[in-house]
Design a protein around this motif. Structure first.
Motif, PDB file in Angstrom:
ATOM      1  N   SER A 742       0.836  -1.214   0.000  1.00 52.61           N
ATOM      2  CA  SER A 742       0.000   0.000   0.000  1.00 52.61           C
ATOM      3  C   SER A 742       0.863   1.251   0.000  1.00 52.61           C
ATOM      4  N   VAL A 743       2.055   1.163   0.624  1.00 53.01           N
ATOM      5  CA  VAL A 743       2.983   2.301   0.627  1.00 53.01           C
ATOM      6  C   VAL A 743       3.519   2.535  -0.784  1.00 53.01           C
ATOM      7  N   LEU A 744       3.873   1.469  -1.472  1.00 48.65           N
ATOM      8  CA  LEU A 744       4.434   1.583  -2.820  1.00 48.65           C
ATOM      9  C   LEU A 744       3.454   2.261  -3.772  1.00 48.65           C
ATOM     10  N   ILE A 745       2.176   2.050  -3.504  1.00 45.69           N
ATOM     11  CA  ILE A 745       1.149   2.602  -4.389  1.00 45.69           C
ATOM     12  C   ILE A 745       0.869   4.067  -4.072  1.00 45.69           C
ATOM     13  N   LYS A 746       0.851   4.416  -2.776  1.00 45.38           N
ATOM     14  CA  LYS A 746       0.415   5.759  -2.375  1.00 45.38           C
ATOM     15  C   LYS A 746       1.566   6.760  -2.220  1.00 45.38           C
ATOM     16  N   ASN A 747       2.780   6.287  -1.818  1.00 41.85           N
ATOM     17  CA  ASN A 747       3.891   7.206  -1.581  1.00 41.85           C
ATOM     18  C   ASN A 747       4.555   7.585  -2.903  1.00 41.85           C
ATOM     19  N   LYS A 748       4.617   8.895  -3.177  1.00 44.66           N
ATOM     20  CA  LYS A 748       5.139   9.380  -4.457  1.00 44.66           C
ATOM     21  C   LYS A 748       6.617   9.784  -4.374  1.00 44.66           C
ATOM     22  N   SER A 749       7.198   9.770  -3.143  1.00 45.43           N
ATOM     23  CA  SER A 749       8.603  10.205  -3.013  1.00 45.43           C
ATOM     24  C   SER A 749       9.559   9.029  -2.880  1.00 45.43           C
ATOM     25  N   LEU A 750       9.077   7.870  -2.396  1.00 46.52           N
ATOM     26  CA  LEU A 750       9.958   6.733  -2.119  1.00 46.52           C
ATOM     27  C   LEU A 750      10.540   6.168  -3.420  1.00 46.52           C
ATOM     28  N   LYS A 751      11.879   6.136  -3.493  1.00 44.32           N
ATOM     29  CA  LYS A 751      12.559   5.662  -4.702  1.00 44.32           C
ATOM     30  C   LYS A 751      13.311   4.341  -4.489  1.00 44.32           C
ATOM     31  N   LYS A 752      13.659   4.048  -3.223  1.00 45.03           N
ATOM     32  CA  LYS A 752      14.474   2.859  -2.962  1.00 45.03           C
ATOM     33  C   LYS A 752      13.973   2.158  -1.704  1.00 45.03           C
ATOM     34  N   LYS A 767       3.093 -10.678  -3.298  1.00 42.47           N
ATOM     35  CA  LYS A 767       2.434  -9.408  -2.980  1.00 42.47           C
ATOM     36  C   LYS A 767       3.313  -8.221  -3.340  1.00 42.47           C
ATOM     37  N   LEU A 768       4.621  -8.339  -3.038  1.00 37.97           N
ATOM     38  CA  LEU A 768       5.531  -7.241  -3.387  1.00 37.97           C
ATOM     39  C   LEU A 768       5.609  -7.032  -4.893  1.00 37.97           C
ATOM     40  N   LEU A 769       5.658  -8.094  -5.622  1.00 40.28           N
ATOM     41  CA  LEU A 769       5.722  -8.002  -7.089  1.00 40.28           C
ATOM     42  C   LEU A 769       4.469  -7.340  -7.650  1.00 40.28           C
ATOM     43  N   GLN A 770       3.322  -7.656  -7.037  1.00 39.74           N
ATOM     44  CA  GLN A 770       2.076  -7.021  -7.475  1.00 39.74           C
ATOM     45  C   GLN A 770       2.123  -5.523  -7.231  1.00 39.74           C
ATOM     46  N   GLY A 771       2.689  -5.129  -6.070  1.00 38.09           N
ATOM     47  CA  GLY A 771       2.811  -3.707  -5.770  1.00 38.09           C
ATOM     48  C   GLY A 771       3.752  -3.007  -6.720  1.00 38.09           C
ATOM     49  N   LEU A 772       4.867  -3.671  -7.018  1.00 35.95           N
ATOM     50  CA  LEU A 772       5.845  -3.076  -7.937  1.00 35.95           C
ATOM     51  C   LEU A 772       5.263  -2.903  -9.330  1.00 35.95           C
ATOM     52  N   GLY A 773       4.332  -3.772  -9.696  1.00 36.85           N
ATOM     53  CA  GLY A 773       3.731  -3.689 -11.029  1.00 36.85           C
ATOM     54  C   GLY A 773       2.596  -2.700 -11.123  1.00 36.85           C
ATOM     55  N   HIS A 774       2.193  -2.138  -9.998  1.00 34.51           N
ATOM     56  CA  HIS A 774       1.076  -1.184 -10.007  1.00 34.51           C
ATOM     57  C   HIS A 774       1.507   0.099 -10.727  1.00 34.51           C
ATOM     58  N   PRO A 775       0.634   0.698 -11.532  1.00 27.44           N
ATOM     59  CA  PRO A 775       1.008   1.902 -12.297  1.00 27.44           C
ATOM     60  C   PRO A 775       1.339   3.113 -11.431  1.00 27.44           C
ATOM     61  N   ASP A 776       0.823   3.158 -10.187  1.00 30.20           N
ATOM     62  CA  ASP A 776       1.107   4.312  -9.319  1.00 30.20           C
ATOM     63  C   ASP A 776       2.400   4.153  -8.521  1.00 30.20           C
ATOM     64  N   CYS A 777       3.046   2.994  -8.641  1.00 29.91           N
ATOM     65  CA  CYS A 777       4.290   2.759  -7.874  1.00 29.91           C
ATOM     66  C   CYS A 777       5.438   3.539  -8.505  1.00 29.91           C
ATOM     67  N   MET A 778       6.114   4.388  -7.688  1.00 29.61           N
ATOM     68  CA  MET A 778       7.206   5.228  -8.165  1.00 29.61           C
ATOM     69  C   MET A 778       8.569   4.660  -7.785  1.00 29.61           C
ATOM     70  N   LEU A 779       8.611   3.474  -7.160  1.00 32.10           N
ATOM     71  CA  LEU A 779       9.854   2.888  -6.684  1.00 32.10           C
ATOM     72  C   LEU A 779      10.794   2.599  -7.852  1.00 32.10           C
ATOM     73  N   GLN A 780      12.083   2.944  -7.685  1.00 33.45           N
ATOM     74  CA  GLN A 780      13.075   2.725  -8.735  1.00 33.45           C
ATOM     75  C   GLN A 780      13.997   1.548  -8.429  1.00 33.45           C
ATOM     76  N   THR A 781      14.251   1.301  -7.137  1.00 37.95           N
ATOM     77  CA  THR A 781      15.184   0.239  -6.742  1.00 37.95           C
ATOM     78  C   THR A 781      14.629  -0.527  -5.556  1.00 37.95           C
ATOM     79  N   ILE A 782      14.703  -1.858  -5.626  1.00 37.44           N
ATOM     80  CA  ILE A 782      14.331  -2.692  -4.491  1.00 37.44           C
ATOM     81  C   ILE A 782      15.406  -3.766  -4.314  1.00 37.44           C
ATOM     82  N   GLY A 783      15.838  -3.982  -3.063  1.00 40.26           N
ATOM     83  CA  GLY A 783      16.856  -4.978  -2.790  1.00 40.26           C
ATOM     84  C   GLY A 783      16.379  -6.009  -1.796  1.00 40.26           C
TER      85      GLY A 783
END
Length: 783
Positions: A742-752, A767-783
């Motif tokens: 839910s954070v990945l979808i709503k937070n517009k500043s989180l990049k990593k 679940k994480l992969l589903q979040g990463l695939g959401h169009p509103d997800c702004m995340l650039q890097t995940i480790g």
């Protein structure tokens, strides 16, 4: 004192008292006795032919003395020779009394030679009863604490009174006030004695305090449960304790290296079921390693605020003056630490008392350990009874300082008459230095003296550095020096040198002695050295030792000049004074950009603490002062806190500083601090309040589902500007992953987002992969 009877200890004498039939019966019993005692047998043919003289020699050759006598005592009982048993019992009782008389004479003589200030005796008489009760309880064979092969450690820093408490315990035992039915014999051993032994046997060790070196070993070892070894200054023993099991010895008669003898005793290869009382400045596990056991018991000499106040009350006859001095000390952690042992406390009280008499009140510019020792030494050498003429003061100071410095260079904390003569000190000067309590006789050697405390020697050594003395080797290097301890840490001397660079402190000595201390040369050198260190951050593991030096200096411009070289600092905090000096120096570090912090032991409370002690309250005050740097240092952008321990209050103080409107911190790391989800509540509040914070690292903490929920709510808040979130090794569950989506979808500043080290199940990963695939997800890097 009762006399030793050679006839009573003569096995042949007892055998001659037997009738022929009884003697034959004894020989028959000797066939079975070794089996009963688990010993090698004597061939029956030899036994059958043996006459009384032969049997005595045979037993002595085959078995240790205590084993022989225990066997014979058992056999005498079986053949109904109670008179001989009573004779042996009477001898054993008499030898116990002889031993107590010897110990009383030895320790009473040492007590009478002790020249510590009388106030220390009075003080320890007041607190010793509590320590001795612990001794009594620890070794009580009927108590829950006592175990086989039991070790009790008395832990305390240098001059904290370990030796005095042990001497008092010995005298109490002699009088029958403690250990009355617990121990029959006590063998007292110092590190000096151990270090001077090349090879020895247990028999020789037990005999060292007996006339002509002849101890009744057969009685001392007859019941080793009744035997206590006292070993003083464990940390001063020169050899290592990692002796191979195959090298250990079980024969009390055999000569072995001192290290083998001591480890054999500690592992109870000899004198099984005996006990040890061991004094040490260092935690025993650090030294003994595999020899220390979970069943061992430690008693720490802790100079608490209450005990310190009692000392002040005893020292100052006037209660008002006592409380004034005590409160003044309590306001300064350096002076609190100085008063952590009786001798240093006496030095501080003596100096404060002199100051109050001179100016009518405590001189509140009196802030450092250097100030204290400068006043103490000046008063002792210039105004005490029997002082030399004014022109001779400087010569005496020079000789004393050179003695101190050369002593430290050569690992010498104790000096012979020849050492003192070599440095130029006359008998009258030495007598005067002892009268003023600058020097004192050692406890264990009549012909050796030492500075009353190592700090006094270190302070005098710092003066020697600052004086234009001729460099010389005052002690011959080709002779074997008798060292009680190696001296390899010159940081206290360096700290005093910084203190002597202070003009007001230096003036105390220069005015009183008519000397000139070379301050400018040292000042220039230290500035150059600090600038070089600051340009190479890896050269200093942490900065607290430097902070102690700068706190001692107390010259505002000099401190600012040195701290101005540093853009980052790493500090390891272990007590209140670490907190205080760190805060003092960092406040004067204008360019500070990055701070790395590790804090241990300070905020750990006992589960029995019902309320905060005054020391714990001071900890929080100093911590709040240090945390204020987050909103007062305009250049500070990064704070890294790792492997630290907090309680609720200290953690909340840190987070409140993060929330301060003037806090411009951009990166905050709180890793390996073992906090739970409750701490996340305060961190979440800081995330939404601090508009500058861009990176948050919370690795190696057991946050749990609740903690992630709190953080996620904050991360979804419109005021959150966080760009990087590290949750490595936080034991995240699949529920945590669902919350983070839910954070990945709503937070517009989180990049990593870093989740390395978390053992996520398949459900969580999906679940994480589903979040990463959401169009509103702004995340650039995940480790």
């Amino acid at each position: 004192m009762a006399e030793l009877s050679s006839a009573d200890s003569d096995l042949l004498w007892h055998l001659k008292k037997l009738k022929n039939k009884e003697f034959q019966s004894v020989k028959e019993h000797l066939i079975q006795a070794p089996l009963e005692f688990g010993l090698p047998e004597i061939p029956w043919l030899q036994l059958r032919k043996a006459q009384r003289e032969d049997l005595g020699k045979m037993l002595t050759a085959h078995y240790e003395a205590q084993i022989t006598w225990n066997m014979m005592f058992s056999i005498f009982q079986k053949i109904n020779r109670q008179d001989l048993c009573m004779k042996i019992e009477a001898r054993r009782t008499r030898n116990k009394e002889i031993h107590k008389d010897l110990m009383h004479e030895k320790f009473l003589l040492q007590w009478e030679k002790c020249i510590y200030p009388n106030i220390n005796d009075e003080f320890y008489n007041g607190i010793a009863s509590g320590i001795h009760r612990l001794f009594e309880m620890a070794f009580d064979p009927k108590g829950n604490m006592r175990a086989d092969n039991f070790n009790v450690f008395l832990v305390g820093e240098r001059a904290s009174g370990k030796t005095m408490l042990i001497k008092m315990a010995m005298l109490q035992w002699v009088k029958g006030d403690i250990w009355k039915d617990t121990f029959s014999y006590i063998v007292h051993l110092t590190s000096r004695e151990v270090n001077q032994m090349a090879h020895s046997s247990l028999v020789e060790l037990l005999s060292k305090d007996w006339p002509n070196g002849q101890a009744p070993v057969e009685d001392i070892l007859s019941d080793s449960k009744k035997l206590l070894f006292i070993l003083e200054d464990l940390d001063n023993i020169k050899f290592a304790f990692n002796i191979a099991e195959s090298a250990l010895c079980s024969d009390s008669r055999k000569q072995v290296p001192a290290s083998v003898l001591l480890v054999s005793l500690l592992k109870r290869k000899m004198a099984p079921s005996s006990s040890f009382l061991i004094s040490t400045r260092t935690e025993p596990q650090v030294i003994l390693d595999s020899l220390a056991k979970q069943t061992d018991y430690s008693i720490t000499l802790n100079f608490s605020d209450e005990i310190r106040q009692k000392y002040f009350t005893l020292f100052f006859e006037d209660k008002g003056r006592a409380m004034t001095a005590f409160k003044f000390i309590q306001d300064n952690e350096i002076l609190v630490a100085l008063c952590s042992v009786p001798i240093s406390c006496w030095i501080a009280c003596t100096t404060l008392n002199q100051q109050m008499y001179k100016v009518g009140d405590v001189n509140f510019t009196f802030r450092t350990s250097t100030d204290t020792h400068a006043h103490f030494l000046t008063n002792a050498l210039t105004s005490g009874a029997g002082m030399p003429t004014v022109g001779h003061h400087l010569i005496l100071l020079e000789r004393l300082s050179l003695l101190a410095l050369e002593g430290l260079f050569q690992d010498m904390l104790e000096f012979s008459h020849q050492d003192l003569r070599t440095i130029g000190l006359t008998e009258s000067e030495v007598s005067m230095l002892k009268t003023t309590k600058i020097l004192m006789w050692t406890n264990h050697l009549e012909d050796r003296c030492t500075f009353i405390h190592l700090h006094v020697q270190e302070f005098c050594a710092a003066i020697a550095y600052m004086m234009p003395l001729t460099a010389s080797q005052i002690f011959p290097t080709n002779r074997e020096l008798e060292r009680r301890a190696e001296y390899n840490d010159f940081s206290p001397v360096m700290t005093f040198i910084f203190g002597l660079l202070n003009e007001k402190t230096r003036d105390i000595l220069e005015t009183s002695f008519g000397c000139q201390l070379s301050s400018e040369v040292h000042r220039r050198y230290l500035l150059e050295r600090m600038e070089n260190l600051a340009s190479n951050p890896e050269a200093m593991e942490h900065h607290v030792p430097l902070f102690y030096c700068l706190f001692e200096n107390q010259e505002e411009e000099f401190v600012k000049q040195i701290m101005g070289f540093f853009v980052e600092a790493a500090i390891l905090i272990r007590d209140n004074k670490d907190l205080m000096v760190s805060s003092y120096c960092l406040k004067r570090c204008r360019p500070l950009e990055k701070l790395r912090l590790c804090i241990q032991y300070v905020f750990v409370k006992s589960k029995f603490d019902m309320k905060l002690t005054s020391s714990q309250m001071r900890s929080l005050i100093h911590w709040k002062d240090l945390c204020s740097l987050l909103h007062t240092k305009e250049n500070l952008r990064e704070l890294e806190v790792c492997n630290s321990e907090f309680d609720d209050t200290s953690e909340r103080i840190l987070c409140k500083a993060l929330e301060h409107p003037n806090c411009q911190l951009q990166t905050f790391s709180l890793s390996g601090c073992f906090f739970t989800s409750f701490v996340c509540r305060d961190i979440a509040s800081a995330i939404t309040t601090n508009q500058y914070l861009r990176s948050l690292e919370l690795g190696s903490n057991n946050i749990g589902d609740g903690g992630v929920e709190l953080l996620s709510n904050a991360l979804k808040h419109p005021n959150c500007k966080l760009e990087n979130l590290g949750l490595e090794e936080c034991r995240l569950t699949s529920n945590c992953c669902e919350t983070l989506v839910s954070v990945l979808i709503k937070n517009k500043s989180l990049k990593k987002l870093n989740l390395l080290g978390n053992k996520l199940d398949e459900k969580g990963i999906v679940k994480l992969l589903q979040g990463l695939g959401h169009p509103d997800c702004m995340l650039q890097t995940i480790g």
